[in-house]
Design an enzyme around this catalytic site. Structure first.
Site, PDB file in Angstrom:
ATOM      1  N   ASN A  92       0.821  -1.232   0.000  1.00 21.98           N
ATOM      2  CA  ASN A  92       0.000   0.000   0.000  1.00 21.98           C
ATOM      3  C   ASN A  92       0.847   1.271   0.000  1.00 21.98           C
ATOM      4  O   ASN A  92       0.669   2.160   0.818  1.00 21.98           O
ATOM      5  CB  ASN A  92      -0.999   0.001   1.171  1.00 21.98           C
ATOM      6  CG  ASN A  92      -0.333  -0.104   2.533  1.00 21.98           C
ATOM      7  OD1 ASN A  92       0.740  -0.665   2.662  1.00 21.98           O
ATOM      8  ND2 ASN A  92      -0.978   0.437   3.546  1.00 21.98           N
ATOM      9  N   HIS A 174      -5.033  -8.944   5.402  1.00 22.69           N
ATOM     10  CA  HIS A 174      -5.555  -8.092   6.466  1.00 22.69           C
ATOM     11  C   HIS A 174      -7.026  -8.460   6.600  1.00 22.69           C
ATOM     12  O   HIS A 174      -7.813  -8.243   5.681  1.00 22.69           O
ATOM     13  CB  HIS A 174      -5.391  -6.625   6.065  1.00 22.69           C
ATOM     14  CG  HIS A 174      -5.888  -5.674   7.105  1.00 22.69           C
ATOM     15  ND1 HIS A 174      -5.074  -4.753   7.711  1.00 22.69           N
ATOM     16  CD2 HIS A 174      -7.109  -5.500   7.671  1.00 22.69           C
ATOM     17  CE1 HIS A 174      -5.766  -4.052   8.590  1.00 22.69           C
ATOM     18  NE2 HIS A 174      -7.016  -4.491   8.583  1.00 22.69           N
ATOM     19  N   ASP A 298       4.132  -4.770  11.853  1.00 27.97           N
ATOM     20  CA  ASP A 298       3.198  -3.908  11.111  1.00 27.97           C
ATOM     21  C   ASP A 298       3.660  -2.445  11.208  1.00 27.97           C
ATOM     22  O   ASP A 298       2.840  -1.529  11.294  1.00 27.97           O
ATOM     23  CB  ASP A 298       1.764  -4.067  11.617  1.00 27.97           C
ATOM     24  CG  ASP A 298       0.724  -3.496  10.652  1.00 27.97           C
ATOM     25  OD1 ASP A 298       1.093  -3.159   9.514  1.00 27.97           O
ATOM     26  OD2 ASP A 298      -0.453  -3.397  11.056  1.00 27.97           O
TER      27      ASP A 298
HETATM   28  O1  DOR Z   1      -2.787   0.396  11.277  1.00 31.64           O
HETATM   29  C1  DOR Z   1      -2.438   0.075  10.145  1.00 31.64           C
HETATM   30  N1  DOR Z   1      -1.683   0.886   9.395  1.00 31.64           N
HETATM   31  N2  DOR Z   1      -2.854  -1.086   9.650  1.00 31.64           N
HETATM   32  C2  DOR Z   1      -2.669  -1.410   8.359  1.00 31.64           C
HETATM   33  O2  DOR Z   1      -3.113  -2.444   7.951  1.00 31.64           O
HETATM   34  C3  DOR Z   1      -2.001  -0.470   7.443  1.00 31.64           C
HETATM   35  C4  DOR Z   1      -1.120   0.417   8.185  1.00 31.64           C
HETATM   36  C5  DOR Z   1      -0.608   1.572   7.347  1.00 31.64           C
HETATM   37  O3  DOR Z   1      -0.142   1.328   6.226  1.00 31.64           O
HETATM   38  O4  DOR Z   1      -0.663   2.705   7.813  1.00 31.64           O
END
Ligand code: DOR
Length: 442
Positions: A92, A174, A298
């Protein structure tokens, strides 16, 4: 270049040895207490513990596109400091990494900028089945079965069935049910209380999506890794792995809970949301009995300015690669788990889940990705010391006992006593997916 690490206590999941390790070039050449060779460098590791480098299988390093929060240079420097020698990064970014071309671009950027070893997942979209089928040089496919930061989302059952039926790469996801989250968000739409984040992204959202994904994996007999398990109820679903299912827990779901919202505010906002201390306890139990195999961070950096925007417009996620190992060593110090377990969860298991060649062990022929630990060292985590570009940690002000003191990446000293090696380069991770993953490897 030959390096001799003498008299170390080498800790592996199933054995603890007082021995010496000889590194030649990028590889481990010998593990033997009786090595006596003229090395270019000899490190006396008496009193210290040596473990395989940490493999963090879930990070968000923001490059390209979001480099005001983090980039491959700053994040990988933070990894070296934290004892993370290999990271696997999520798709992402901006643009999303959903084609081979985008993966190759990230690999080229990392070759130039990363101090530690690297790999990049390919992201699933409702339209890119052909890309997912032909993807190479990647640990696997990431599906956002519920949306999080960014716009990646695959919620349609037919698309999910096709991905599980027609692709061969391992899949991770996810898991938060989009329909449940949207309905809850509507109910709390006037709330500015970040504690409501755990009511919007509630237990039902996590359990519904995880159950759905596990059903797909079992029916299609497709290797599947549940990312960031956040609820006790999900751990119950993991008992029957069927030879294809593995799972990951994140530090924040183990060490923080909804009780931390008053103290941390939106710094504790992440997806999946924090749950109760009882959920955290059940995740610890699932790690201990093997239903969950991997611990990751994460790592999801956002600037403090972004985090200061009132909920619900504040972004979700927190950084952690530079403290994850120290946080777990501190848990060892407190007697909550053993160092061998930490090595299993953070080094050995991720190497097996993702079929990483040459990683996760200290044995001749393996890559010289190593971390030397001082289990007696106590130090306080401070925002001003953080190497992550976002410059903060949820553990600011907390004293931890047990720290990495040296990190080798492919035989090079990437970090030692507070200094990161700025002309060190990590290597592209190599996957042998024919190995068949965690349950097929010893
Ligand atoms: O808290 C999160 N932040 N969960 C995710 O799945 C993505 C991540 C992000 O890319 O900021």
């Amino acid at each position: 270049m030959k390096t001799l690490i003498k008299n170390a206590t080498v800790v592996l999941p199933d054995e603890v040895l007082r021995t010496s390790v000889l590194v030649e070039g990028t590889k481990i050449a010998a593990v033997d207490p009786a090595i006596h060779v003229a090395a270019d460098e000899t490190v006396d590791a008496a009193g210290l513990h040596l473990i395989p480098g940490v493999i963090d299988d879930q990070v968000h390093f923001r490059e390209p596109g979001l480099t005001h929060k983090e980039d491959l240079r700053t994040a990988s420097r933070a990894c070296a400091k934290g004892g993370v020698t290999t990271f696997l990064e999520m798709p992402n970014t901006v643009p999303n990494a959903t084609t081979q071309e985008r993966i190759n671009e990230k690999l080229a950027l990392a070759a130039e900028k990363s101090v530690v070893n690297y790999g990049f997942y390919i992201g699933a979209t409702p339209q890119n089945l052909a890309d997912l089928k032909s993807a190479a040089r990647t640990p696997g496919i990431k599906i956002f079965i519920g949306s999080s930061t960014g716009d990646l989302l695959v919620d349609d059952q037919d698309v999910l069935e096709a991905i599980f039926a027609e692709t061969t790469l391992p899949i991770c996801a996810h898991c938060e049910d989009e329909t449940t989250v949207r309905a809850n968000a509507e109910r709390y739409r006037d709330s500015t209380d970040v504690a409501d984040h755990s009511r919007v992204r509630d237990v039902a959202a996590a359990v519904t999506a995880t159950r759905r994904a596990l059903d797909l994996a079992r029916r299609h007999k497709h290797r599947f890794h549940v990312l960031h398990v956040s609820t006790g109820d999900e751990t119950d679903l993991l008992a029957d792995h069927g030879g294809v299912i593995t799972a990951e827990a994140c530090l924040h779901h183990l060490l923080l809970s909804v009780d931390d919202y008053p103290r941390l505010g939106t710094l504790a906002q992440m997806n999946p949301s924090l749950k109760t201390t009882a959920d955290a306890q059940r995740i610890w139990e699932a790690l201990a009995d093997g239903r969950i195999q991997v611990i990751a961070t994460d790592h999801a950096p956002h600037t403090l300015e972004e985090k200061a925007v009132p909920y619900p417009r504040s972004p979700s996620g927190m950084p952690n690669v530079e403290n994850s190992l120290a946080l777990m060593l501190d848990q060892v110090h407190r007697g909550r788990c053993t160092l061998s377990q930490v090595v299993h969860w953070m080094c050995d298991a991720p190497a097996r889940v993702w079929d990483l060649v040459g990683k996760g062990r200290i044995a001749p022929g393996y890559d010289a990705d190593l971390v030397l630990l001082d289990l007696q060292k106590s130090a306080v985590v401070r925002n001003q010391d953080q190497l992550t570009k976002c410059g903060w940690s949820a553990w600011d002000g907390v004293e931890l006992t047990g720290w990495p003191v040296s990190t080798w990446v492919a035989g090079q000293v990437a970090y030692r006593d507070g200094v990161v090696c700025d002309n060190c380069h990590g290597q592209e991770a190599v996957y042998d997916h024919a190995r068949g993953g965690y349950w097929a490897t010893p």
